[in-house]
Design a protein around this motif. Structure first.
Motif, PDB file in Angstrom:
ATOM      1  N   ASP A  74      22.864  40.188  39.131  1.00 50.20           N
ATOM      2  CA  ASP A  74      23.042  40.332  37.686  1.00 50.20           C
ATOM      3  C   ASP A  74      24.520  40.418  37.347  1.00 50.20           C
ATOM      4  OD1 ASP A  74      23.787  42.944  38.431  1.00 50.20           O
ATOM      5  OD2 ASP A  74      21.832  43.769  37.925  1.00 50.20           O
ATOM      6  N   ILE A  75      24.799  40.569  36.066  1.00 55.40           N
ATOM      7  CA  ILE A  75      26.184  40.616  35.604  1.00 55.40           C
ATOM      8  C   ILE A  75      26.913  41.828  36.165  1.00 55.40           C
ATOM      9  CG2 ILE A  75      25.690  41.830  33.448  1.00 55.40           C
ATOM     10  CD1 ILE A  75      28.196  38.958  33.798  1.00 55.40           C
ATOM     11  N   ALA A  76      26.233  42.936  36.360  1.00 60.23           N
ATOM     12  CA  ALA A  76      26.887  44.140  36.888  1.00 60.23           C
ATOM     13  C   ALA A  76      27.390  43.912  38.312  1.00 60.23           C
ATOM     14  CB  ALA A  76      25.923  45.323  36.840  1.00 60.23           C
ATOM     15  N   ALA A  77      26.577  43.312  39.158  1.00 55.68           N
ATOM     16  CA  ALA A  77      26.980  43.035  40.542  1.00 55.68           C
ATOM     17  C   ALA A  77      28.128  42.036  40.576  1.00 55.68           C
ATOM     18  CB  ALA A  77      25.786  42.506  41.335  1.00 55.68           C
ATOM     19  N   PHE A  78      28.059  41.034  39.748  1.00 47.48           N
ATOM     20  CA  PHE A  78      29.110  40.023  39.672  1.00 47.48           C
ATOM     21  C   PHE A  78      30.431  40.652  39.224  1.00 47.48           C
ATOM     22  CE2 PHE A  78      31.463  36.846  37.191  1.00 47.48           C
ATOM     23  CZ  PHE A  78      31.587  35.831  38.118  1.00 47.48           C
ATOM     24  N   THR A  79      30.373  41.415  38.139  1.00 45.49           N
ATOM     25  CA  THR A  79      31.568  42.040  37.583  1.00 45.49           C
ATOM     26  C   THR A  79      32.199  43.019  38.566  1.00 45.49           C
ATOM     27  OG1 THR A  79      30.660  41.781  35.370  1.00 45.49           O
ATOM     28  CG2 THR A  79      32.442  43.363  35.614  1.00 45.49           C
ATOM     29  N   MET A  80      31.368  43.738  39.304  1.00 45.51           N
ATOM     30  CA  MET A  80      31.886  44.700  40.273  1.00 45.51           C
ATOM     31  C   MET A  80      32.720  43.988  41.347  1.00 45.51           C
ATOM     32  SD  MET A  80      29.937  47.704  42.432  1.00 45.51           S
ATOM     33  CE  MET A  80      28.598  46.646  42.834  1.00 45.51           C
ATOM     34  N   VAL A  81      32.267  42.854  41.830  1.00 48.87           N
ATOM     35  CA  VAL A  81      33.002  42.107  42.851  1.00 48.87           C
ATOM     36  C   VAL A  81      34.314  41.566  42.287  1.00 48.87           C
ATOM     37  CG1 VAL A  81      32.958  40.008  44.267  1.00 48.87           C
ATOM     38  CG2 VAL A  81      30.991  41.545  44.250  1.00 48.87           C
ATOM     39  N   VAL A  82      34.272  40.998  41.089  1.00 53.67           N
ATOM     40  CA  VAL A  82      35.484  40.439  40.485  1.00 53.67           C
ATOM     41  C   VAL A  82      36.506  41.544  40.223  1.00 53.67           C
ATOM     42  CG1 VAL A  82      36.433  39.248  38.464  1.00 53.67           C
ATOM     43  CG2 VAL A  82      34.295  38.446  39.499  1.00 53.67           C
ATOM     44  N   ARG A  83      36.054  42.651  39.647  1.00 55.77           N
ATOM     45  CA  ARG A  83      36.986  43.763  39.354  1.00 55.77           C
ATOM     46  C   ARG A  83      37.591  44.333  40.630  1.00 55.77           C
ATOM     47  NH1 ARG A  83      33.798  46.859  34.494  1.00 55.77           N
ATOM     48  NH2 ARG A  83      34.316  45.325  32.907  1.00 55.77           N
ATOM     49  N   ALA A  84      36.777  44.499  41.664  1.00 56.80           N
ATOM     50  CA  ALA A  84      37.287  45.026  42.938  1.00 56.80           C
ATOM     51  C   ALA A  84      38.329  44.077  43.524  1.00 56.80           C
ATOM     52  CB  ALA A  84      36.145  45.245  43.926  1.00 56.80           C
ATOM     53  N   LEU A  85      38.100  42.774  43.412  1.00 56.70           N
ATOM     54  CA  LEU A  85      39.062  41.798  43.915  1.00 56.70           C
ATOM     55  C   LEU A  85      40.386  41.915  43.172  1.00 56.70           C
ATOM     56  CD1 LEU A  85      39.869  39.321  45.624  1.00 56.70           C
ATOM     57  CD2 LEU A  85      38.822  37.897  43.855  1.00 56.70           C
ATOM     58  N   VAL A  86      40.339  41.966  41.851  1.00 55.49           N
ATOM     59  CA  VAL A  86      41.561  42.028  41.050  1.00 55.49           C
ATOM     60  C   VAL A  86      42.286  43.362  41.251  1.00 55.49           C
ATOM     61  CG1 VAL A  86      42.467  42.041  38.682  1.00 55.49           C
ATOM     62  CG2 VAL A  86      40.735  40.363  39.343  1.00 55.49           C
ATOM     63  N   LEU A  87      41.554  44.455  41.277  1.00 53.19           N
ATOM     64  CA  LEU A  87      42.188  45.783  41.397  1.00 53.19           C
ATOM     65  C   LEU A  87      42.698  46.085  42.801  1.00 53.19           C
ATOM     66  CD1 LEU A  87      39.766  47.919  39.196  1.00 53.19           C
ATOM     67  CD2 LEU A  87      42.086  47.182  38.626  1.00 53.19           C
ATOM     68  N   ASN A  88      41.938  45.710  43.815  1.00 50.64           N
ATOM     69  CA  ASN A  88      42.294  46.055  45.201  1.00 50.64           C
ATOM     70  C   ASN A  88      43.098  44.981  45.917  1.00 50.64           C
ATOM     71  OD1 ASN A  88      40.836  48.426  44.768  1.00 50.64           O
ATOM     72  ND2 ASN A  88      38.951  47.517  45.551  1.00 50.64           N
ATOM     73  N   ASN A  89      43.034  43.744  45.436  1.00 53.95           N
ATOM     74  CA  ASN A  89      43.780  42.620  45.989  1.00 53.95           C
ATOM     75  C   ASN A  89      43.667  42.528  47.519  1.00 53.95           C
ATOM     76  OD1 ASN A  89      45.518  40.442  46.268  1.00 53.95           O
ATOM     77  ND2 ASN A  89      47.349  41.625  45.835  1.00 53.95           N
ATOM     78  N   PRO A  90      42.454  42.448  48.052  1.00 53.04           N
ATOM     79  CA  PRO A  90      42.285  42.402  49.506  1.00 53.04           C
ATOM     80  C   PRO A  90      42.755  41.097  50.159  1.00 53.04           C
ATOM     81  CG  PRO A  90      40.193  42.040  48.432  1.00 53.04           C
ATOM     82  CD  PRO A  90      41.182  42.385  47.352  1.00 53.04           C
ATOM     83  N   ILE A  91      43.059  40.077  49.370  1.00 50.40           N
ATOM     84  CA  ILE A  91      43.527  38.813  49.951  1.00 50.40           C
ATOM     85  C   ILE A  91      45.053  38.731  49.976  1.00 50.40           C
ATOM     86  CG2 ILE A  91      41.412  37.509  49.570  1.00 50.40           C
ATOM     87  CD1 ILE A  91      42.525  36.418  47.010  1.00 50.40           C
ATOM     88  N   GLY A  92      45.715  39.804  49.570  1.00 50.59           N
ATOM     89  CA  GLY A  92      47.161  39.916  49.745  1.00 50.59           C
ATOM     90  C   GLY A  92      48.026  39.073  48.836  1.00 50.59           C
ATOM     91  N   CYS A  93      47.593  38.808  47.630  1.00 44.19           N
ATOM     92  CA  CYS A  93      48.414  38.046  46.693  1.00 44.19           C
ATOM     93  C   CYS A  93      49.587  38.916  46.218  1.00 44.19           C
ATOM     94  CB  CYS A  93      47.582  37.586  45.503  1.00 44.19           C
ATOM     95  SG  CYS A  93      46.289  36.425  45.964  1.00 44.19           S
ATOM     96  N   THR A  94      50.635  38.279  45.715  1.00 42.31           N
ATOM     97  CA  THR A  94      51.831  38.998  45.278  1.00 42.31           C
ATOM     98  C   THR A  94      52.172  38.639  43.837  1.00 42.31           C
ATOM     99  OG1 THR A  94      53.255  37.244  46.133  1.00 42.31           O
ATOM    100  CG2 THR A  94      52.809  39.092  47.608  1.00 42.31           C
ATOM    101  N   SER A  95      52.855  39.564  43.173  1.00 41.22           N
ATOM    102  CA  SER A  95      53.341  39.299  41.819  1.00 41.22           C
ATOM    103  C   SER A  95      54.428  38.239  41.883  1.00 41.22           C
ATOM    104  CB  SER A  95      53.936  40.573  41.215  1.00 41.22           C
ATOM    105  OG  SER A  95      52.976  41.579  41.130  1.00 41.22           O
ATOM    106  N   TYR A  96      54.627  37.539  40.780  1.00 43.70           N
ATOM    107  CA  TYR A  96      55.698  36.542  40.725  1.00 43.70           C
ATOM    108  C   TYR A  96      56.165  36.385  39.291  1.00 43.70           C
ATOM    109  CZ  TYR A  96      52.308  33.127  38.953  1.00 43.70           C
ATOM    110  OH  TYR A  96      51.384  32.467  38.199  1.00 43.70           O
ATOM    111  N   ARG A  97      57.285  35.727  39.140  1.00 44.70           N
ATOM    112  CA  ARG A  97      57.859  35.509  37.823  1.00 44.70           C
ATOM    113  C   ARG A  97      58.049  34.011  37.593  1.00 44.70           C
ATOM    114  NH1 ARG A  97      59.796  37.968  33.650  1.00 44.70           N
ATOM    115  NH2 ARG A  97      61.695  37.314  32.607  1.00 44.70           N
TER     116      ARG A  97
END
Length: 178
Positions: A34-57
């Motif tokens: 459902d939408i709750a399970a989907f949203t939880m995965v997306v939010r965790a990815l963005v907040l925790n950044n487990p794939i190691g992305c970096t900020s840039y300008r």
């Protein structure tokens, strides 16, 4: 579908590279419930950044490591008459989770729409579609895209195979995506 053999006899799914442009897709064994399970995965990815992305300008703008570029949520509806026979269908598309949730409530209670269909409306959550497109900045300076949908994850526009391996490792660690 290609599977990778595990030592315990269990088969695990992995990202299968596609020919041509550098992209890979992972079809989920089971779509997000459902939408709750989907949203939880997306939010965790963005907040925790487990794939190691970096900020840039870029020119006059700072970007976060993972940036949501597009969101799309589609709700499906079924209209039935007094005998339970299908007399119509509908779908509504939204660009946010809030829009999706409020939109479903609005469709179910929209008396003018119900009168136009001359029947009862029912939301069909199992037929809904969700997708989010994220832009990621790798530590090596490369920008790539990660699309998470209800039934698949697509990695695109990458060059370094290390990116695919990190995304694959992340996906294997998410129970909802195994």
């Amino acid at each position: 579908m290609q599977l990778r053999q595990e030592s315990a006899g269990c088969q695990m799914r992995y990202f299968k590279p596609k020919p041509g442009t550098k992209s890979a897709v992972r079809i989920l064994n089971t779509p997000f419930a459902d939408i709750a399970a989907f949203t939880m995965v997306v939010r965790a990815l963005v907040l925790n950044n487990p794939i190691g992305c970096t900020s840039y300008r870029s020119v006059k703008k700072s970007h976060p490591p993972l940036e949501i570029v597009r969101e799309m949520y589609t709700a499906k509806f079924l209209y039935t008459n007094d005998k339970g026979k299908r007399i119509g269908t509908g779908q509504e598309m939204y660009d946010s989770v809030d829009g999706y949730e409020f939109g479903i409530a609005a469709m179910i209670t929209n008396m003018a729409n119900i009168a136009a269909h001359q029947g009862k409306v029912r939301h069909i959550p199992g037929a809904d579609h969700f997708s989010v497109l994220l832009k990621c900045h790798d530590p090596n300076g490369e920008l790539y895209f990660l699309s998470i949908a209800r039934d698949r994850v697509t990695l695109s526009s990458y060059i370094d195979e290390g990116i695919r391996k990190r995304v694959e490792a992340w996906a294997e660690g998410v129970p909802a995506m195994v």
